[in-house]
Design a protein around this motif. Structure first.
Motif, mmCIF file in Angstrom:
data_model
loop_
_atom_site.group_PDB
_atom_site.id
_atom_site.type_symbol
_atom_site.label_atom_id
_atom_site.label_comp_id
_atom_site.label_asym_id
_atom_site.label_seq_id
_atom_site.Cartn_x
_atom_site.Cartn_y
_atom_site.Cartn_z
ATOM 1 N N TYR A 112 -64.784 11.405 68.350
ATOM 2 C CA TYR A 112 -66.238 11.552 68.400
ATOM 3 C C TYR A 112 -66.667 12.957 68.814
ATOM 4 O O TYR A 112 -67.860 13.224 68.948
ATOM 5 C CB TYR A 112 -66.840 10.517 69.367
ATOM 6 N N GLY A 113 -65.699 13.840 69.042
ATOM 7 C CA GLY A 113 -66.040 15.193 69.458
ATOM 8 C C GLY A 113 -66.697 15.254 70.813
ATOM 9 O O GLY A 113 -67.545 16.116 71.060
ATOM 10 N N THR A 114 -66.296 14.362 71.719
ATOM 11 C CA THR A 114 -66.924 14.272 73.038
ATOM 12 C C THR A 114 -65.944 14.689 74.132
ATOM 13 O O THR A 114 -64.775 14.967 73.881
ATOM 14 C CB THR A 114 -67.437 12.851 73.291
ATOM 15 N N GLY A 115 -66.461 14.703 75.351
ATOM 16 C CA GLY A 115 -65.693 15.187 76.488
ATOM 17 C C GLY A 115 -64.725 14.157 77.036
ATOM 18 O O GLY A 115 -64.249 13.266 76.321
ATOM 19 N N ALA A 116 -64.432 14.270 78.327
ATOM 20 C CA ALA A 116 -63.419 13.442 78.967
ATOM 21 C C ALA A 116 -63.765 11.962 78.868
ATOM 22 O O ALA A 116 -64.932 11.562 78.851
ATOM 23 C CB ALA A 116 -63.275 13.838 80.431
ATOM 24 N N SER A 117 -62.722 11.144 78.835
ATOM 25 C CA SER A 117 -62.910 9.698 78.850
ATOM 26 C C SER A 117 -63.550 9.268 80.161
ATOM 27 O O SER A 117 -63.372 9.914 81.207
ATOM 28 C CB SER A 117 -61.566 8.986 78.679
ATOM 29 N N LEU A 118 -64.285 8.159 80.097
ATOM 30 C CA LEU A 118 -64.959 7.585 81.254
ATOM 31 C C LEU A 118 -64.548 6.129 81.408
ATOM 32 O O LEU A 118 -64.286 5.443 80.424
ATOM 33 C CB LEU A 118 -66.485 7.647 81.089
ATOM 34 N N PHE A 119 -64.541 5.649 82.619
ATOM 35 C CA PHE A 119 -64.295 4.232 82.841
ATOM 36 C C PHE A 119 -65.503 3.412 82.375
ATOM 37 O O PHE A 119 -66.664 3.794 82.600
ATOM 38 C CB PHE A 119 -64.062 3.945 84.327
ATOM 39 N N GLY A 120 -65.214 2.299 81.723
ATOM 40 C CA GLY A 120 -66.235 1.302 81.443
ATOM 41 C C GLY A 120 -67.370 1.760 80.573
ATOM 42 O O GLY A 120 -68.493 1.268 80.710
ATOM 43 N N TYR A 121 -67.087 2.696 79.647
ATOM 44 C CA TYR A 121 -68.198 3.192 78.848
ATOM 45 C C TYR A 121 -67.916 2.941 77.368
ATOM 46 O O TYR A 121 -67.213 2.000 77.008
ATOM 47 C CB TYR A 121 -68.478 4.663 79.184
ATOM 48 N N THR A 122 -68.449 3.748 76.489
ATOM 49 C CA THR A 122 -68.457 3.444 75.067
ATOM 50 C C THR A 122 -67.242 3.996 74.352
ATOM 51 O O THR A 122 -66.410 4.710 74.924
ATOM 52 C CB THR A 122 -69.718 4.059 74.421
ATOM 53 N N LYS A 123 -67.172 3.702 73.034
ATOM 54 C CA LYS A 123 -66.114 4.270 72.200
ATOM 55 C C LYS A 123 -66.173 5.794 72.204
ATOM 56 O O LYS A 123 -65.146 6.462 72.080
ATOM 57 C CB LYS A 123 -66.252 3.753 70.772
ATOM 58 N N MET A 124 -67.393 6.347 72.355
ATOM 59 C CA MET A 124 -67.533 7.803 72.390
ATOM 60 C C MET A 124 -66.810 8.410 73.579
ATOM 61 O O MET A 124 -66.485 9.593 73.572
ATOM 62 C CB MET A 124 -69.014 8.192 72.422
ATOM 63 N N TYR A 125 -66.574 7.606 74.609
ATOM 64 C CA TYR A 125 -65.908 8.111 75.808
ATOM 65 C C TYR A 125 -64.665 7.295 76.142
ATOM 66 O O TYR A 125 -64.359 7.048 77.295
ATOM 67 C CB TYR A 125 -66.898 8.157 76.979
ATOM 68 N N GLY A 126 -63.948 6.887 75.098
ATOM 69 C CA GLY A 126 -62.610 6.358 75.281
ATOM 70 C C GLY A 126 -62.470 4.857 75.349
ATOM 71 O O GLY A 126 -61.363 4.331 75.257
ATOM 72 N N GLN A 127 -63.563 4.134 75.582
ATOM 73 C CA GLN A 127 -63.535 2.672 75.646
ATOM 74 C C GLN A 127 -62.465 2.192 76.627
ATOM 75 O O GLN A 127 -61.715 1.257 76.356
ATOM 76 C CB GLN A 127 -63.316 2.077 74.250
ATOM 77 N N VAL A 128 -62.409 2.835 77.799
ATOM 78 C CA VAL A 128 -61.440 2.474 78.837
ATOM 79 C C VAL A 128 -62.012 1.333 79.673
ATOM 80 O O VAL A 128 -63.153 1.427 80.148
ATOM 81 C CB VAL A 128 -61.137 3.690 79.743
ATOM 82 N N PRO A 129 -61.287 0.233 79.889
ATOM 83 C CA PRO A 129 -61.812 -0.866 80.696
ATOM 84 C C PRO A 129 -62.296 -0.375 82.060
ATOM 85 O O PRO A 129 -61.651 0.457 82.706
ATOM 86 C CB PRO A 129 -60.608 -1.811 80.830
ATOM 87 N N GLY A 130 -63.450 -0.921 82.475
ATOM 88 C CA GLY A 130 -64.127 -0.411 83.659
ATOM 89 C C GLY A 130 -63.810 -1.150 84.943
ATOM 90 O O GLY A 130 -62.954 -2.037 84.999
ATOM 91 N N GLY A 131 -64.569 -0.768 85.976
ATOM 92 C CA GLY A 131 -64.270 -1.193 87.332
ATOM 93 C C GLY A 131 -65.138 -2.287 87.898
ATOM 94 O O GLY A 131 -65.030 -2.595 89.086
ATOM 95 N N GLN A 132 -66.009 -2.910 87.097
ATOM 96 C CA GLN A 132 -66.747 -4.081 87.578
ATOM 97 C C GLN A 132 -65.866 -5.303 87.344
ATOM 98 O O GLN A 132 -66.112 -6.148 86.491
ATOM 99 C CB GLN A 132 -68.107 -4.180 86.880
ATOM 100 N N ALA A 133 -64.811 -5.347 88.125
ATOM 101 C CA ALA A 133 -63.724 -6.307 87.921
ATOM 102 C C ALA A 133 -62.935 -6.438 89.215
ATOM 103 O O ALA A 133 -63.138 -5.680 90.172
ATOM 104 C CB ALA A 133 -62.806 -5.824 86.795
ATOM 105 N N GLU A 134 -62.031 -7.400 89.228
ATOM 106 C CA GLU A 134 -61.206 -7.590 90.423
ATOM 107 C C GLU A 134 -60.118 -6.531 90.539
ATOM 108 O O GLU A 134 -59.719 -6.160 91.653
ATOM 109 C CB GLU A 134 -60.586 -8.984 90.398
#
Length: 397
Positions: A112-134
């Motif tokens: 997507y030509g975007t910056g660093a991956s983020l937790f719990g965000y969109t495909k544009m930022y890596g789609q990494v599973p987030g922290g509203q979890a156990e």
């Protein structure tokens, strides 16, 4: 484990999902003890659904206890109490070495030509599973996690190091206010609250604007001059600054500002389109409500700086280029480079007097199971809601 998942526009639910596991030598697994709902999560809740899949785990403001580490992680041990920055960065690439962890070259999402991956965000930022979890899998745990004292202090003293406190710090730094100058803050949500308090701590006169009385009252508690959102507000604040305007203005609102019902309609319409069409609309059209940023441009003095910490997502938003040029305005913006600022902020967070008020920001601490209801409460600013913290160990109300 239980986790908060995206299920559709303005629909989230807590579901049972697989536990995370170590996948790379530099991973760690963290048991979450506190995890906050961010204003940026509301963009996923309402606007950016075309970039999310049903079942994605949300959340990017977590902290907890290290349960397991990969073989390449030597800076952490099982049992450490850690805060997890929302951006995922490696610490050794050119960008990270130059304090631009939000642009990490190792975790950039090149598709997507975007910056660093983020937790719990969109495909544009890596789609990494987030922290509203156990539990949370933390990539690049050999660099990212911030170890904090396990001394019985409440999580809220440390939790906001994950995002909103360094985001506010960066926003104020980017506003380039001279010593003894005036800072205006538009929006007294969580980031705006901290930006205003940081401005006061640095010796600035701080003028802050928000339509909600409870948020203005909280700002005033910290010595901030607060104002309701009115049509005549720009002339009023300019008059208070010798007719010039503030030296710097922080826009802590972003794409879902009050005002402009047509832009609000465009946001909702984009969210209802099939994903591919909606992505095209967002990537080629102006879908942001721009009242806050346009107000900041009108308000700031000539030669001043507008600092954008609120998130914007449209690619064709109209901007008053003639005004920007004529007033010689500098605009600085971008995702926060969390790790860049931690050494500056940590002495204030560890100070027993709590000068930035980390312990008085949370208005609602609830169980993870109550998260769907609290998304709605937070979005609608009901029940005096300023900041929601989820506790996976707490029983549901």
């Amino acid at each position: 484990m239980r986790a908060l998942t995206w299920q559709g526009t303005e629909k989230v639910s807590v579901e049972t999902v697989p536990d995370p596991t170590i996948q790379e030598p530099t991973d760690a697994i963290v048991r979450i003890t506190s995890t906050a709902i961010c204003g940026s999560d509301l963009h996923l809740y309402r606007v950016l659904g075309p970039y999310i899949d049903r079942g994605d785990v949300l959340g990017h403001e977590p902290m907890g206890i290290v349960e397991e580490v990969g073989s390449g992680v030597t800076n952490l041990k099982v049992g450490d109490r850690v805060v997890i920055p929302f951006n995922i960065s490696c610490g050794h690439c050119w960008m990270c070495q130059h304090g631009l962890q939000s642009q990490c070259e190792t975790t950039q999402v090149t598709e997507y030509g975007t910056g660093a991956s983020l937790f719990g965000y969109t495909k544009m930022y890596g789609q990494v599973p987030g922290g509203q979890a156990e539990y949370l899998r933390v990539p690049h745990a050999d660099y990212g996690p911030i170890v904090v004292p396990d001394d019985g202090t409440p999580d809220d003293r440390w939790l906001f190091l994950s995002d909103i406190l360094p985001t506010a710090w960066q926003a104020v730094q980017y506003a380039q206010v001279p010593e003894g100058g005036t800072l205006a803050v538009l929006g007294l949500g969580p980031v705006g609250q901290f930006a205003a308090r940081i401005g006061k701590h640095l010796g600035y006169r701080v003028l802050a604007v928000d339509p909600e009385q409870v948020r203005r009252d909280l700002g005033a508690k910290h010595g901030v001059e607060v104002f309701d959102l009115t049509k005549d507000l720009v002339p009023e604040l300019v008059d208070l600054t010798d007719g010039r305007g503030p030296d710097g203005v922080v826009d802590a609102v972003g794409m879902e500002a009050h005002g402009n019902p047509m832009a609000g309609f465009a946001q909702r319409a984009a969210g209802l389109l099939p994903d591919k069409l909606a992505q095209k609309a967002i990537e080629t059209a102006g879908v942001d409500r721009l009242a806050a940023v346009h107000g900041a441009i009108d308000l700031v003095r000539r030669g001043g700086t507008v600092s954008l910490s609120g998130v914007y997502g449209g690619m064709a938003d109209p901007m008053p280029m003639m005004t920007l040029f004529d007033k010689q305005i500098t605009i600085r913006e971008g995702q926060c480079n969390v790790k860049r600022w931690i050494d500056d902020i940590m002495p204030l967070v560890t100070d027993p007097s709590d000068p930035l008020g980390t312990l008085d920001l949370t208005t609602h601490r609830v169980s993870l199971e109550d998260a769907p209801h609290m998304y709605e409460v937070f979005q609608k600013k009901q029940d005096g809601c300023v900041k929601v913290v989820l506790d996976p160990a707490m029983a549901s109300a």
